[in-house]
Design a protein around this motif. Structure first.
Motif, PDB file in Angstrom:
ATOM      1  N   LYS A 307       0.830  -1.195   0.000  1.00 22.74           N
ATOM      2  CA  LYS A 307       0.000   0.000   0.000  1.00 22.74           C
ATOM      3  C   LYS A 307       0.875   1.260   0.000  1.00 22.74           C
ATOM      4  CE  LYS A 307      -4.019  -2.038   2.305  1.00 22.74           C
ATOM      5  NZ  LYS A 307      -4.977  -1.914   3.422  1.00 22.74           N
ATOM      6  N   ALA A 308       0.290   2.359  -0.494  1.00 18.14           N
ATOM      7  CA  ALA A 308       1.007   3.629  -0.567  1.00 18.14           C
ATOM      8  C   ALA A 308       0.835   4.397   0.731  1.00 18.14           C
ATOM      9  CB  ALA A 308       0.509   4.460  -1.744  1.00 18.14           C
ATOM     10  N   VAL A 309       1.934   4.765   1.350  1.00 20.63           N
ATOM     11  CA  VAL A 309       1.922   5.524   2.597  1.00 20.63           C
ATOM     12  C   VAL A 309       2.630   6.850   2.343  1.00 20.63           C
ATOM     13  CG1 VAL A 309       2.621   5.588   5.010  1.00 20.63           C
ATOM     14  CG2 VAL A 309       1.916   3.420   3.971  1.00 20.63           C
ATOM     15  N   ARG A 310       1.902   7.949   2.497  1.00 19.76           N
ATOM     16  CA  ARG A 310       2.510   9.284   2.300  1.00 19.76           C
ATOM     17  C   ARG A 310       3.404   9.587   3.500  1.00 19.76           C
ATOM     18  NH1 ARG A 310       1.160  14.001  -0.723  1.00 19.76           N
ATOM     19  NH2 ARG A 310       1.978  15.882   0.246  1.00 19.76           N
ATOM     20  N   THR A 311       4.694   9.835   3.224  1.00 17.26           N
ATOM     21  CA  THR A 311       5.686  10.018   4.285  1.00 17.26           C
ATOM     22  C   THR A 311       6.364  11.379   4.141  1.00 17.26           C
ATOM     23  OG1 THR A 311       6.106   7.627   4.284  1.00 17.26           O
ATOM     24  CG2 THR A 311       7.723   9.048   5.388  1.00 17.26           C
ATOM     25  N   PRO A 312       6.185  12.312   5.071  1.00 18.33           N
ATOM     26  CA  PRO A 312       6.914  13.594   5.025  1.00 18.33           C
ATOM     27  C   PRO A 312       8.412  13.359   5.195  1.00 18.33           C
ATOM     28  CG  PRO A 312       5.052  13.703   6.537  1.00 18.33           C
ATOM     29  CD  PRO A 312       5.246  12.259   6.201  1.00 18.33           C
ATOM     30  N   VAL A 313       9.227  14.106   4.479  1.00 18.63           N
ATOM     31  CA  VAL A 313      10.673  13.967   4.547  1.00 18.63           C
ATOM     32  C   VAL A 313      11.312  15.348   4.598  1.00 18.63           C
ATOM     33  CG1 VAL A 313      10.750  11.751   3.353  1.00 18.63           C
ATOM     34  CG2 VAL A 313      10.852  13.862   2.030  1.00 18.63           C
ATOM     35  N   ARG A 314      12.565  15.356   5.001  1.00 20.74           N
ATOM     36  CA  ARG A 314      13.360  16.586   4.951  1.00 20.74           C
ATOM     37  C   ARG A 314      14.483  16.363   3.951  1.00 20.74           C
ATOM     38  NH1 ARG A 314      15.276  19.536  10.343  1.00 20.74           N
ATOM     39  NH2 ARG A 314      13.016  19.922  10.326  1.00 20.74           N
ATOM     40  N   LEU A 315      14.622  17.322   3.020  1.00 19.65           N
ATOM     41  CA  LEU A 315      15.580  17.164   1.926  1.00 19.65           C
ATOM     42  C   LEU A 315      16.895  17.855   2.234  1.00 19.65           C
ATOM     43  CD1 LEU A 315      13.171  17.849  -1.083  1.00 19.65           C
ATOM     44  CD2 LEU A 315      13.639  15.691   0.090  1.00 19.65           C
ATOM     45  N   GLY A 316      17.952  17.342   1.616  1.00 18.03           N
ATOM     46  CA  GLY A 316      19.276  17.945   1.727  1.00 18.03           C
ATOM     47  C   GLY A 316      19.797  18.342   0.367  1.00 18.03           C
ATOM     48  N   MET A 317      21.026  17.972   0.094  1.00 14.82           N
ATOM     49  CA  MET A 317      21.656  18.362  -1.160  1.00 14.82           C
ATOM     50  C   MET A 317      21.138  17.509  -2.321  1.00 14.82           C
ATOM     51  SD  MET A 317      25.446  16.689  -0.721  1.00 14.82           S
ATOM     52  CE  MET A 317      25.902  17.307  -2.317  1.00 14.82           C
ATOM     53  N   ARG A 318      21.329  18.022  -3.534  1.00 15.79           N
ATOM     54  CA  ARG A 318      20.940  17.320  -4.759  1.00 15.79           C
ATOM     55  C   ARG A 318      22.183  17.064  -5.598  1.00 15.79           C
ATOM     56  NH1 ARG A 318      15.237  17.974  -5.800  1.00 15.79           N
ATOM     57  NH2 ARG A 318      14.284  19.281  -4.198  1.00 15.79           N
ATOM     58  N   ARG A 319      22.203  15.897  -6.218  1.00 15.72           N
ATOM     59  CA  ARG A 319      23.343  15.557  -7.079  1.00 15.72           C
ATOM     60  C   ARG A 319      22.957  14.402  -7.990  1.00 15.72           C
ATOM     61  NH1 ARG A 319      29.264  14.803  -4.651  1.00 15.72           N
ATOM     62  NH2 ARG A 319      28.881  17.034  -4.400  1.00 15.72           N
ATOM     63  N   ASP A 320      23.293  14.550  -9.274  1.00 15.73           N
ATOM     64  CA  ASP A 320      23.102  13.485 -10.271  1.00 15.73           C
ATOM     65  C   ASP A 320      21.684  12.942 -10.249  1.00 15.73           C
ATOM     66  OD1 ASP A 320      25.794  13.773 -10.901  1.00 15.73           O
ATOM     67  OD2 ASP A 320      26.414  12.220  -9.484  1.00 15.73           O
ATOM     68  N   ALA A 321      20.693  13.823 -10.312  1.00 19.83           N
ATOM     69  CA  ALA A 321      19.269  13.455 -10.362  1.00 19.83           C
ATOM     70  C   ALA A 321      18.811  12.730  -9.106  1.00 19.83           C
ATOM     71  CB  ALA A 321      18.959  12.629 -11.599  1.00 19.83           C
ATOM     72  N   ARG A 322      19.552  12.888  -8.007  1.00 25.77           N
ATOM     73  CA  ARG A 322      19.140  12.311  -6.733  1.00 25.77           C
ATOM     74  C   ARG A 322      19.098  13.407  -5.685  1.00 25.77           C
ATOM     75  NH1 ARG A 322      22.879   8.247  -8.563  1.00 25.77           N
ATOM     76  NH2 ARG A 322      24.522   9.313  -7.414  1.00 25.77           N
ATOM     77  N   VAL A 323      18.328  13.164  -4.636  1.00 23.86           N
ATOM     78  CA  VAL A 323      18.196  14.141  -3.564  1.00 23.86           C
ATOM     79  C   VAL A 323      18.430  13.442  -2.230  1.00 23.86           C
ATOM     80  CG1 VAL A 323      15.695  13.796  -3.436  1.00 23.86           C
ATOM     81  CG2 VAL A 323      16.691  15.895  -2.525  1.00 23.86           C
ATOM     82  N   GLU A 324      19.102  14.149  -1.337  1.00 22.88           N
ATOM     83  CA  GLU A 324      19.409  13.595  -0.020  1.00 22.88           C
ATOM     84  C   GLU A 324      18.169  13.643   0.878  1.00 22.88           C
ATOM     85  OE1 GLU A 324      22.349  14.497   3.813  1.00 22.88           O
ATOM     86  OE2 GLU A 324      22.329  15.844   2.063  1.00 22.88           O
TER      87      GLU A 324
END
Length: 359
Positions: A307-324
């Motif tokens: 099942k899909a669970v909406r999860t809040p996150v905190r983001l950091g740096m971005r690099r090579d189409a990825r996010v921390e």
């Protein structure tokens, strides 16, 4: 057939029709809940997913900047006058105090000569009065008056010298002059642009970084620059100053670095790329950028027990189409990377394609 027989046939027909109608109604009534049950239970949403992976890489950031001269000034006269001499060649190196442009100072030089003569006269009078006072031939008040006259004439001389000096434009520091726009004989008005002077032995580079780097920036930090004008070369610079105020519009920090340009390989106004390294980071949790739900508070759809669970996150740096991901997920968690726009919290999902990010 008599009348009684016809009535019986009609009655039997009506009874049969009623029975058939009842049977049809009963069948439809039983099928409707089943159809509604099928409609209420749709199949799972097909999505693509990726697992949270850990990466080790150099903690660095890049920016673009503009080179500026260590010292830069556009020389302009404070008074109007006619040019009588130019003491430099276009693009030449001049020293501090060198005469660059001279204006006709005939009147000013005459005023200086007159003021010097007045000072000499006042000084002689004062000395003579000192001798006369020792012999009691004059009063002390007369000596004081001659002393005051001497000071007035000395001040007049300083004023005349200052006026005459404004007719001569000198280099305020060592540097390279630009291209002049006046010639001998030109009449120049007060404040008109004469020549620019640039100190290019050391250059400044101004650039901006995102506010998340504020805590890691410090004066004296080393950085690396590259320029399209010098392909393949790398130049070292040192952070000289950090603006204490964050730009409220772009949420960025203004940074200034100093670069030793003794070899003269770069020039003010050039575009450069800046790379600033903070060290090495290990075990950084990252997910594909497309996994982050656009708009509002950063969040992802995590796949838990189908099942899909909406999860809040905190983001950091971005690099090579990825996010921390700094908060909200752990290593190995599975998140939806494509198809989340069709999802609602709690919706059943079927992962069509799962990717495992590799460092």
């Amino acid at each position: 057939m008599n009348q009684m027989t016809r009535r019986g046939v009609v009655a039997l027909s009506l009874v049969g029709l009623c029975g058939l109608a009842y049977l049809a109604w009963s069948a439809n009534r039983g099928a409707a809940p089943a159809a509604a049950q099928v409609a209420a239970a749709p199949g799972p949403v097909v999505v693509e997913a990726a697992s949270v992976a850990a990466f080790d890489f150099a903690d660095e950031t890049s920016a673009v900047g503009t080179l500026k001269a260590g010292e830069s000034v556009v020389l302009r006269p404070e008074v109007s006058g006619r040019v009588v001499g130019i003491g430099f060649k276009d693009g030449a190196v001049v020293g501090k105090g060198d005469l660059l442009v001279a204006f006709d100072a005939t009147i000013q030089d005459a005023e200086v000569a007159q003021a010097r003569a007045n000072v000499e006269l006042a000084r002689s009078t004062y000395r003579r009065n000192q001798e006369l006072l020792e012999k009691k031939f004059i009063s002390p008040q007369a000596l004081d008056a001659s002393g005051a006259t001497l000071k007035v004439q000395e001040a007049a001389l300083q004023l005349a010298v200052a006026k005459a000096e404004k007719m001569r434009i000198r280099a305020p520091f060592r540097g390279v002059v630009g291209l002049r726009s006046v010639s001998v004989g030109s009449y120049v008005k007060e404040g008109e642009e004469l020549i620019n002077l640039e100190e290019i032995g050391s250059l400044r580079v101004d650039f901006r970084l995102a506010e998340i780097y504020f805590g890691r920036l410090q004066k004296g930090q080393a950085l690396e620059m590259t320029s399209d004008a010098q392909p393949g070369k790398r130049f070292a610079a040192i952070v000289e100053a950090i603006d204490p105020q964050i730009d409220p519009n772009g949420r960025s920090i203004a940074v200034r670095a100093r670069f030793d340009n003794a070899a003269g390989e770069l020039r003010p106004g050039m575009f450069v790329r800046v790379r600033l390294a903070f060290g090495e980071r290990k075990g950084v949790l990252m997910v594909p950028e497309e996994a982050v739900i656009p708009g509002g508070q950063p969040a992802v759809f995590q796949v838990v027990d189908g099942k899909a669970v909406r999860t809040p996150v905190r983001l950091g740096m971005r690099r090579d189409a990825r996010v921390e991901i700094t908060e909200g997920l752990k290593l190995g968690d599975v998140v939806v990377s494509a198809g989340q726009l069709k999802l609602k919290p709690g919706a059943p999902v079927r992962v069509q394609q799962a990717t495992q990010a590799k460092p």
